[in-house]
Design an enzyme around this catalytic site. Sequence first.
Site, PDB file in Angstrom:
ATOM      1  N   HIS A 285       6.917 -30.610  11.531  1.00 55.35           N
ATOM      2  CA  HIS A 285       6.301 -29.328  11.171  1.00 55.35           C
ATOM      3  C   HIS A 285       5.229 -29.499  10.105  1.00 55.35           C
ATOM      4  CE1 HIS A 285       9.274 -27.519  13.662  1.00 55.35           C
ATOM      5  NE2 HIS A 285      10.256 -28.053  12.949  1.00 55.35           N
TER       6      HIS A 285
ATOM      7  N   ASP B 206       0.866  -1.182   0.000  1.00 56.08           N
ATOM      8  CA  ASP B 206       0.000   0.000   0.000  1.00 56.08           C
ATOM      9  C   ASP B 206       0.901   1.230   0.000  1.00 56.08           C
ATOM     10  OD1 ASP B 206       0.812   0.472   2.609  1.00 56.08           O
ATOM     11  OD2 ASP B 206      -1.194   0.404   3.492  1.00 56.08           O
TER      12      ASP B 206
ATOM     13  N   HIS C 121       9.715 -23.778   9.785  1.00 56.16           N
ATOM     14  CA  HIS C 121       8.676 -24.404  10.598  1.00 56.16           C
ATOM     15  C   HIS C 121       7.262 -24.221  10.051  1.00 56.16           C
ATOM     16  CE1 HIS C 121      11.196 -24.658  14.581  1.00 56.16           C
ATOM     17  NE2 HIS C 121      11.850 -25.112  13.511  1.00 56.16           N
TER      18      HIS C 121
ATOM     19  N   THR D  15       2.839  -1.021   8.675  1.00 53.22           N
ATOM     20  CA  THR D  15       3.342  -1.869   9.764  1.00 53.22           C
ATOM     21  C   THR D  15       3.569  -3.314   9.330  1.00 53.22           C
ATOM     22  OG1 THR D  15       1.076  -2.430  10.374  1.00 53.22           O
ATOM     23  CG2 THR D  15       2.096  -0.548  11.524  1.00 53.22           C
TER      24      THR D  15
ATOM     25  N   CYS E 156       2.928  -3.118   3.995  1.00 50.95           N
ATOM     26  CA  CYS E 156       2.118  -1.940   4.316  1.00 50.95           C
ATOM     27  C   CYS E 156       2.896  -1.172   5.381  1.00 50.95           C
ATOM     28  CB  CYS E 156       0.691  -2.309   4.734  1.00 50.95           C
ATOM     29  SG  CYS E 156       0.512  -3.129   6.328  1.00 50.95           S
TER      30      CYS E 156
HETATM   31  C1  RB5 Z   1      -2.076   2.964   6.194  1.00 49.49           C
HETATM   32  O1  RB5 Z   1      -2.025   4.241   6.704  1.00 49.49           O
HETATM   33  C2  RB5 Z   1      -1.716   1.967   7.277  1.00 49.49           C
HETATM   34  O2  RB5 Z   1      -2.795   1.802   8.143  1.00 49.49           O
HETATM   35  C3  RB5 Z   1      -1.306   0.653   6.680  1.00 49.49           C
HETATM   36  O3  RB5 Z   1      -0.209   0.844   5.841  1.00 49.49           O
HETATM   37  C4  RB5 Z   1      -0.896  -0.439   7.628  1.00 49.49           C
HETATM   38  O4  RB5 Z   1       0.067   0.003   8.522  1.00 49.49           O
HETATM   39  C5  RB5 Z   1      -2.002  -1.158   8.292  1.00 49.49           C
HETATM   40  O5  RB5 Z   1      -1.817  -2.138   9.010  1.00 49.49           O
END
Ligand code: RB5
Length: 147
Positions: free
Chosen positions: A134, A8, A99, A68, A66
């Site tokens: 596993h 994203d 695993h 996080t 993304c």
């Molecule tokens: C987008 O702002 C953010 O929420 C997305 O990239 C991600 O971190 C969501 O888990």
Amino acid sequence: MKITIGSDHGAVELKEEVKKVLAELEDIEVKDVGTFGTEPVDYPDIAEKVCADVVSGAADKGIILCGTGIGISIAANKIKGIRCALCNDFYSAKMSREHNNANVLAMGGRVLGYGVAGEIVRIWLTTDFEGGRHERRVNKIMALENK
Ligand code: RB5
């Protein structure tokens, strides 16, 4: 090996860095499903596109990013046939292959430096599933999809 990658807007820059790492590795063919700019997009849509290739066999593995790595990995793991591992360290990258036989790697563009992310990718792509005990556990994970 065929890799489909997507991110994203929270990890577009990391996606470009990861593609540089992939270009340095041998026998890797990369398909980038976007996003390609900083305009906000919804990470479940990116997860769906990448995972569709993994499930169909068009890709051997997927890499999704993304901000996080959390949202996109949660979305990916809702898709039948996907074992997505959110790896922000080397040990998790290795274990997720040995695993868990993870077929999709997720990382966070706002969490990782490029050097660490690149090394995670190298480890993840060069580590094989150990099978054995596993395999039974991974089969049980996959059986949960039908309960
Ligand atoms: C987008 O702002 C953010 O929420 C997305 O990239 C991600 O971190 C969501 O888990």
